[in-house]
Design a protein around this motif. Structure first.
Motif, PDB file in Angstrom:
ATOM      1  N   THR A  91       0.823  -1.207   0.000  1.00 31.38           N
ATOM      2  CA  THR A  91       0.000   0.000   0.000  1.00 31.38           C
ATOM      3  C   THR A  91       0.858   1.258   0.000  1.00 31.38           C
ATOM      4  O   THR A  91       0.545   2.252  -0.676  1.00 31.38           O
ATOM      5  CB  THR A  91      -0.948  -0.001   1.202  1.00 31.38           C
ATOM      6  OG1 THR A  91      -1.774  -1.179   1.157  1.00 31.38           O
ATOM      7  CG2 THR A  91      -1.843   1.224   1.204  1.00 31.38           C
ATOM      8  N   GLU A 132       0.559   4.051  -2.895  1.00 27.04           N
ATOM      9  CA  GLU A 132       0.248   5.450  -2.613  1.00 27.04           C
ATOM     10  C   GLU A 132       1.307   6.367  -3.207  1.00 27.04           C
ATOM     11  O   GLU A 132       0.998   7.428  -3.765  1.00 27.04           O
ATOM     12  CB  GLU A 132       0.132   5.668  -1.100  1.00 27.04           C
ATOM     13  CG  GLU A 132      -1.051   4.976  -0.441  1.00 27.04           C
ATOM     14  CD  GLU A 132      -2.379   5.657  -0.749  1.00 27.04           C
ATOM     15  OE1 GLU A 132      -2.396   6.651  -1.519  1.00 27.04           O
ATOM     16  OE2 GLU A 132      -3.405   5.185  -0.233  1.00 27.04           O
ATOM     17  N   ARG A 153       0.816   6.478  -7.022  1.00 32.52           N
ATOM     18  CA  ARG A 153      -0.358   7.265  -7.402  1.00 32.52           C
ATOM     19  C   ARG A 153      -0.052   8.764  -7.354  1.00 32.52           C
ATOM     20  O   ARG A 153      -0.449   9.519  -8.246  1.00 32.52           O
ATOM     21  CB  ARG A 153      -1.531   6.924  -6.490  1.00 32.52           C
ATOM     22  CG  ARG A 153      -2.814   7.637  -6.865  1.00 32.52           C
ATOM     23  CD  ARG A 153      -4.025   7.097  -6.097  1.00 32.52           C
ATOM     24  NE  ARG A 153      -5.218   7.824  -6.504  1.00 32.52           N
ATOM     25  CZ  ARG A 153      -5.667   8.933  -5.933  1.00 32.52           C
ATOM     26  NH1 ARG A 153      -5.010   9.451  -4.894  1.00 32.52           N
ATOM     27  NH2 ARG A 153      -6.745   9.540  -6.372  1.00 32.52           N
ATOM     28  N   ASN A 174      -7.455  -4.426  -3.669  1.00 36.52           N
ATOM     29  CA  ASN A 174      -8.203  -3.484  -2.815  1.00 36.52           C
ATOM     30  C   ASN A 174      -7.874  -2.036  -3.181  1.00 36.52           C
ATOM     31  O   ASN A 174      -8.733  -1.157  -3.129  1.00 36.52           O
ATOM     32  CB  ASN A 174      -7.933  -3.755  -1.331  1.00 36.52           C
ATOM     33  CG  ASN A 174      -6.463  -3.939  -1.018  1.00 36.52           C
ATOM     34  OD1 ASN A 174      -5.598  -3.492  -1.780  1.00 36.52           O
ATOM     35  ND2 ASN A 174      -6.162  -4.595   0.073  1.00 36.52           N
ATOM     36  N   PHE A 175      -6.631  -1.774  -3.560  1.00 33.78           N
ATOM     37  CA  PHE A 175      -6.239  -0.444  -4.029  1.00 33.78           C
ATOM     38  C   PHE A 175      -6.902  -0.155  -5.377  1.00 33.78           C
ATOM     39  O   PHE A 175      -7.346   0.966  -5.631  1.00 33.78           O
ATOM     40  CB  PHE A 175      -4.714  -0.377  -4.151  1.00 33.78           C
ATOM     41  CG  PHE A 175      -4.166   1.006  -4.335  1.00 33.78           C
ATOM     42  CD1 PHE A 175      -3.948   1.838  -3.253  1.00 33.78           C
ATOM     43  CD2 PHE A 175      -3.864   1.484  -5.606  1.00 33.78           C
ATOM     44  CE1 PHE A 175      -3.443   3.120  -3.426  1.00 33.78           C
ATOM     45  CE2 PHE A 175      -3.362   2.752  -5.788  1.00 33.78           C
ATOM     46  CZ  PHE A 175      -3.153   3.579  -4.697  1.00 33.78           C
ATOM     47  N   TRP A 176      -6.959  -1.178  -6.231  1.00 35.47           N
ATOM     48  CA  TRP A 176      -7.634  -1.032  -7.526  1.00 35.47           C
ATOM     49  C   TRP A 176      -9.104  -0.637  -7.333  1.00 35.47           C
ATOM     50  O   TRP A 176      -9.628   0.195  -8.076  1.00 35.47           O
ATOM     51  CB  TRP A 176      -7.563  -2.346  -8.304  1.00 35.47           C
ATOM     52  CG  TRP A 176      -8.454  -2.339  -9.504  1.00 35.47           C
ATOM     53  CD1 TRP A 176      -8.159  -1.871 -10.751  1.00 35.47           C
ATOM     54  CD2 TRP A 176      -9.819  -2.778  -9.564  1.00 35.47           C
ATOM     55  NE1 TRP A 176      -9.240  -1.996 -11.587  1.00 35.47           N
ATOM     56  CE2 TRP A 176     -10.277  -2.555 -10.885  1.00 35.47           C
ATOM     57  CE3 TRP A 176     -10.696  -3.349  -8.647  1.00 35.47           C
ATOM     58  CZ2 TRP A 176     -11.573  -2.865 -11.293  1.00 35.47           C
ATOM     59  CZ3 TRP A 176     -11.986  -3.664  -9.049  1.00 35.47           C
ATOM     60  CH2 TRP A 176     -12.420  -3.426 -10.352  1.00 35.47           C
ATOM     61  N   GLU A 177      -9.753  -1.227  -6.331  1.00 33.16           N
ATOM     62  CA  GLU A 177     -11.163  -0.921  -6.094  1.00 33.16           C
ATOM     63  C   GLU A 177     -11.369   0.579  -5.816  1.00 33.16           C
ATOM     64  O   GLU A 177     -12.367   1.166  -6.238  1.00 33.16           O
ATOM     65  CB  GLU A 177     -11.691  -1.759  -4.929  1.00 33.16           C
ATOM     66  CG  GLU A 177     -13.200  -1.661  -4.738  1.00 33.16           C
ATOM     67  CD  GLU A 177     -13.692  -2.593  -3.643  1.00 33.16           C
ATOM     68  OE1 GLU A 177     -14.871  -2.956  -3.670  1.00 33.16           O
ATOM     69  OE2 GLU A 177     -12.878  -2.965  -2.748  1.00 33.16           O
ATOM     70  N   LYS A 178     -10.388   1.190  -5.133  1.00 35.86           N
ATOM     71  CA  LYS A 178     -10.476   2.622  -4.837  1.00 35.86           C
ATOM     72  C   LYS A 178     -10.028   3.476  -6.021  1.00 35.86           C
ATOM     73  O   LYS A 178     -10.608   4.531  -6.299  1.00 35.86           O
ATOM     74  CB  LYS A 178      -9.598   2.959  -3.617  1.00 35.86           C
ATOM     75  CG  LYS A 178     -10.050   2.336  -2.312  1.00 35.86           C
ATOM     76  CD  LYS A 178      -9.089   2.733  -1.195  1.00 35.86           C
ATOM     77  CE  LYS A 178      -9.465   2.119   0.130  1.00 35.86           C
ATOM     78  NZ  LYS A 178      -8.494   2.462   1.202  1.00 35.86           N
ATOM     79  N   TYR A 179      -8.986   3.015  -6.702  1.00 31.90           N
ATOM     80  CA  TYR A 179      -8.374   3.808  -7.765  1.00 31.90           C
ATOM     81  C   TYR A 179      -8.192   2.949  -9.027  1.00 31.90           C
ATOM     82  O   TYR A 179      -7.059   2.598  -9.395  1.00 31.90           O
ATOM     83  CB  TYR A 179      -7.024   4.362  -7.308  1.00 31.90           C
ATOM     84  CG  TYR A 179      -7.064   5.069  -5.972  1.00 31.90           C
ATOM     85  CD1 TYR A 179      -7.693   6.310  -5.843  1.00 31.90           C
ATOM     86  CD2 TYR A 179      -6.482   4.496  -4.839  1.00 31.90           C
ATOM     87  CE1 TYR A 179      -7.730   6.960  -4.625  1.00 31.90           C
ATOM     88  CE2 TYR A 179      -6.519   5.148  -3.615  1.00 31.90           C
ATOM     89  CZ  TYR A 179      -7.151   6.369  -3.510  1.00 31.90           C
ATOM     90  OH  TYR A 179      -7.193   7.017  -2.301  1.00 31.90           O
TER      91      TYR A 179
END
Length: 391
Positions: free
Chosen positions: A186, A190, A193, A220-225
């Motif tokens: 993560t 971050e 990004r 899970n990061f893909w789901e947000k971004y």
């Protein structure tokens, strides 16, 4: 006839080259044990094979949609919900001819000529050539054995330039078995990004993680971004389906559409019967994973103990996949000055096939696969040790 400059720059797969040399020696009547090829020694589950047979019997042998049959794309989305509580739709997925094909499609879809791609080393052998075939520039980011061969943000920052477009992450790693904890993943995501760097997360070995380590993912990061990352998966390792060639991608719908365009002009759909087998794999049961992780963890410990006993060796203990990647340059000499010559010597004198670390971006090391029977593994490593210690 003139072959394109693009292709002339690409190097053949070192792992396949080692396997070819081993096959050549076998043909000469020599007994060869391979610790080179990344292939589980377990059988494909029966329910998966039955699904393939049923597809043939029912005549499911025609073309399918390029990105895969709807039920398989839905099953891939369901995989991320089941294991990582990530919500995705069929339109976020595409089925390709193995994880390698998924990666190739992504590089072709994302990279323009001259774009730079950060690749932590040691890396899987095909990353740099794929980037070059897409007319990008691989930028290798070294890691250390002391860090478990895991990339650090500061090292990525130092390698970053205005031309940096993509970062490739691989967890668990081929060749090292190194596995990024979730907070480490993560942190890198971050950072990327904020820099406007797209991440391709190669998670082909995602279910082969050994306690006390825990699973991690960037889904899970893909789901947000969803515009900042794509996830690559496959059934080859977790379901012992290396020859079936089923790769998956989880990505933004626009990126999926771009990959469909590429795949539609190259390979088109994955084998139709294989897709039915893949549906059965994704829907379960998944008990084979538990069986394999127990066996691989035991073999890892066996191999690690033997390799670590060799004098002067640095060998991080991996948390996933089925590889060890020890630093063995203390055994190099005038006759064997690098990993390739050392692997040749071991193959010829001990009959053990290994892959040189130079293929993975670290010439100090050699990759050992422990995806084979315990006793054969033990005997093979003892033979390797005798060659290394020979005066």
């Amino acid at each position: 006839m003139k072959i394109s400059e693009r292709l002339m720059r690409a190097k053949p797969s070192a792992t396949l080259a080692v396997n070819a040399k081993a096959q050549e020696l076998r043909a000469q009547g020599k007994e060869i044990v391979s610790l080179a090829v990344g292939e589980p020694d377990f059988q494909t589950p029966q329910h998966v094979c039955d699904a393939m047979k049923k597809a043939v019997d029912e005549g499911f042998t025609r073309y399918t949609p390029v990105p895969g049959i709807p039920e398989l794309r839905t099953a891939v989305a369901g995989y991320y919900k089941r294991f990582y509580d990530v919500t995705a739709k069929a339109e976020n997925t595409i089925i390709s001819n193995g994880g390698k094909h998924s990666l190739y499609n992504l590089f072709m879809a994302l990279i323009d000529p001259g774009d730079e791609v950060l690749i932590p080393a040691p890396y899987w052998v095909s990353y740099p050539p794929m980037v070059e075939l897409a007319e990008g520039k691989p930028v290798i980011v070294p890691t250390t054995a002391e860090s478990g061969f895991l990339a650090q943000v500061k090292d990525l920052e130092a390698a970053c330039t205005p031309r940096t477009k993509v970062l490739v992450l691989n967890t668990p790693s081929n060749p090292t078995g190194g596995h990024y904890p979730q907070d480490h993943l993560t942190e890198i995501a971050e950072w990327a990004r904020k820099k406007g760097i797209f991440i391709i997360s190669d998670e082909v070995y995602d279910r082969l993680v050994y306690k006390p380590a825990t699973y991690s993912t960037l889904s899970n990061f893909w789901e947000k971004y969803p515009e900042d990352v794509a996830i690559v998966g496959a059934l080859s390792k977790s379901f012992c389906m290396t020859g079936w060639r089923v790769g998956t991608s989880l990505a933004h719908p626009d990126l999926v559409k771009a990959m469909i365009k590429i795949q539609g002009q190259s390979t088109s759909n994955v084998n139709s019967m294989t897709q039915k087998a893949a549906v059965a794999a994704f829907e379960g049961p998944w008990d084979l994973i538990d069986k394999m992780t127990v066996a691989f963890q035991r073999r890892r410990d066996l191999a690690y103990d033997i390799i670590s006993s060799w004098p002067g060796v640095i060998c991080p203990k991996p948390d996933g996949a089925f590889y060890l990647f020890p630093v063995l340059n203390t055994f190099f000499d005038e006759e064997t000055p690098d990993s390739a010559s050392m692997c040749t010597k071991i193959l010829e004198e001990a009959g053990i096939a290994l892959v040189p670390g130079s293929a993975f971006g670290d010439d100090r090391c050699i990759r050992f696969s422990y995806a084979l029977d315990d006793e054969v593994l033990k005997t093979s490593l003892e033979k390797v040790g005798k060659v290394l210690m020979k005066k």
